[in-house]
Design a protein around this motif. Sequence first.
Motif, mmCIF file in Angstrom:
data_model
loop_
_atom_site.group_PDB
_atom_site.id
_atom_site.type_symbol
_atom_site.label_atom_id
_atom_site.label_comp_id
_atom_site.label_asym_id
_atom_site.label_seq_id
_atom_site.Cartn_x
_atom_site.Cartn_y
_atom_site.Cartn_z
ATOM 1 N N THR A 183 -11.555 -8.244 -5.844
ATOM 2 C CA THR A 183 -10.915 -8.821 -4.661
ATOM 3 C C THR A 183 -10.868 -7.761 -3.570
ATOM 4 O O THR A 183 -10.213 -6.728 -3.726
ATOM 5 N N PHE A 184 -11.580 -8.021 -2.475
ATOM 6 C CA PHE A 184 -11.665 -7.069 -1.378
ATOM 7 C C PHE A 184 -10.555 -7.312 -0.358
ATOM 8 O O PHE A 184 -10.285 -8.452 0.026
ATOM 9 N N LYS A 185 -9.956 -6.218 0.088
ATOM 10 C CA LYS A 185 -8.998 -6.263 1.189
ATOM 11 C C LYS A 185 -9.701 -5.784 2.452
ATOM 12 O O LYS A 185 -10.493 -4.838 2.418
ATOM 13 N N LEU A 186 -9.423 -6.448 3.564
ATOM 14 C CA LEU A 186 -10.021 -6.034 4.831
ATOM 15 C C LEU A 186 -9.680 -4.579 5.134
ATOM 16 O O LEU A 186 -8.563 -4.120 4.883
ATOM 17 N N ALA A 187 -10.642 -3.855 5.669
ATOM 18 C CA ALA A 187 -10.430 -2.455 6.014
ATOM 19 C C ALA A 187 -9.397 -2.333 7.127
ATOM 20 O O ALA A 187 -9.333 -3.168 8.034
ATOM 21 N N ASP A 188 -8.575 -1.303 7.052
ATOM 22 C CA ASP A 188 -7.534 -1.046 8.046
ATOM 23 C C ASP A 188 -7.727 0.375 8.557
ATOM 24 O O ASP A 188 -7.757 1.322 7.764
ATOM 25 N N PRO A 189 -7.877 0.564 9.878
ATOM 26 C CA PRO A 189 -8.076 1.923 10.398
ATOM 27 C C PRO A 189 -6.850 2.814 10.222
ATOM 28 O O PRO A 189 -6.958 4.039 10.293
ATOM 29 N N ASP A 190 -5.692 2.207 9.988
ATOM 30 C CA ASP A 190 -4.464 2.977 9.817
ATOM 31 C C ASP A 190 -4.228 3.322 8.352
ATOM 32 O O ASP A 190 -4.660 2.612 7.443
ATOM 33 N N THR A 191 -3.506 4.422 8.132
ATOM 34 C CA THR A 191 -2.969 4.742 6.815
ATOM 35 C C THR A 191 -1.450 4.617 6.889
ATOM 36 O O THR A 191 -0.863 4.701 7.977
ATOM 37 N N TYR A 192 -0.817 4.435 5.726
ATOM 38 C CA TYR A 192 0.611 4.138 5.708
ATOM 39 C C TYR A 192 1.336 5.062 4.735
ATOM 40 O O TYR A 192 0.825 5.362 3.647
ATOM 41 N N ASN A 193 2.511 5.491 5.136
ATOM 42 C CA ASN A 193 3.300 6.372 4.287
ATOM 43 C C ASN A 193 3.765 5.640 3.030
ATOM 44 O O ASN A 193 4.283 4.523 3.100
ATOM 45 N N THR A 194 3.589 6.269 1.884
ATOM 46 C CA THR A 194 4.009 5.673 0.614
ATOM 47 C C THR A 194 5.017 6.562 -0.117
ATOM 48 O O THR A 194 5.264 6.368 -1.305
ATOM 49 N N ASP A 195 5.598 7.535 0.590
ATOM 50 C CA ASP A 195 6.537 8.473 -0.025
ATOM 51 C C ASP A 195 7.956 8.258 0.497
ATOM 52 O O ASP A 195 8.162 7.877 1.650
ATOM 53 N N LYS A 196 8.923 8.540 -0.372
ATOM 54 C CA LYS A 196 10.318 8.594 0.048
ATOM 55 C C LYS A 196 10.632 10.023 0.479
ATOM 56 O O LYS A 196 10.349 10.970 -0.244
#
Length: 229
Positions: A183-196
């Motif tokens: 299952t492919f997710k559309l590419a996103d030019p942004d990255t997102y924080n995943t840390d607390k």
Amino acid sequence: MKIFYLFLLFPLLSTSQVLGEKYINADSLVTTTISFENSKFKKSSGLMLAHGGHISQGKYIMKNDTIILEYIPYKVEKSKYEILSKSDSVRPEFGKNKKFDSKTVSISFSLFDTNNELVRNPYLILKSENKVIGSINPIGTNQFNYISSENSIEEIEIMKIGYEPVEIPLENFRGFISDVKVTFKLADPDTYNTDKKIEKYLWNKNDDVLQLLNDSSKSTIYKRVTNNN
């Protein structure tokens, strides 16, 4: 008249103590903005003239002159694969019913996007020790078979322009015939924080700037963005 002047001065003093909606740091090639609204913040960083950036979110609290940012990790969805079936016996279409060779990988892939629409014409990147050693280009369909007895191929990466790639280690597929749904997710030019994490800023109310206290040099300054900027 004195009472009239005091009445005008009071709202000016009050509004100068209100935290601004947006602050910016642009002292280097990276521009970072922090926006505040309803006890929440959003922070974005990116290179000048570049597409995409790094996005963070969370809530903030104020303690006297200190602004405390409490980061809330994004739940980032990625392209993924799901093993639908796995067998160590040869299927009828492969010939006799016997045990499959322990070195051989045989995977039947079907490709979809997150809306369960077909995804066609992918690229297969063959990797060994995180290095590219070859590529394959299946043509014209969202279904194809990958069969190999080559031990040097440790991982395949399935790519499609406009989508996030999928990396599949082959170790657990050796000696089996498998059906896998990608299952492919559309590419996103942004990255997102995943840390607390927590950041603290000193709010200089006179100059209306934020100073990052987590920075040992105390040199990271965010200036308020006004409607005139």
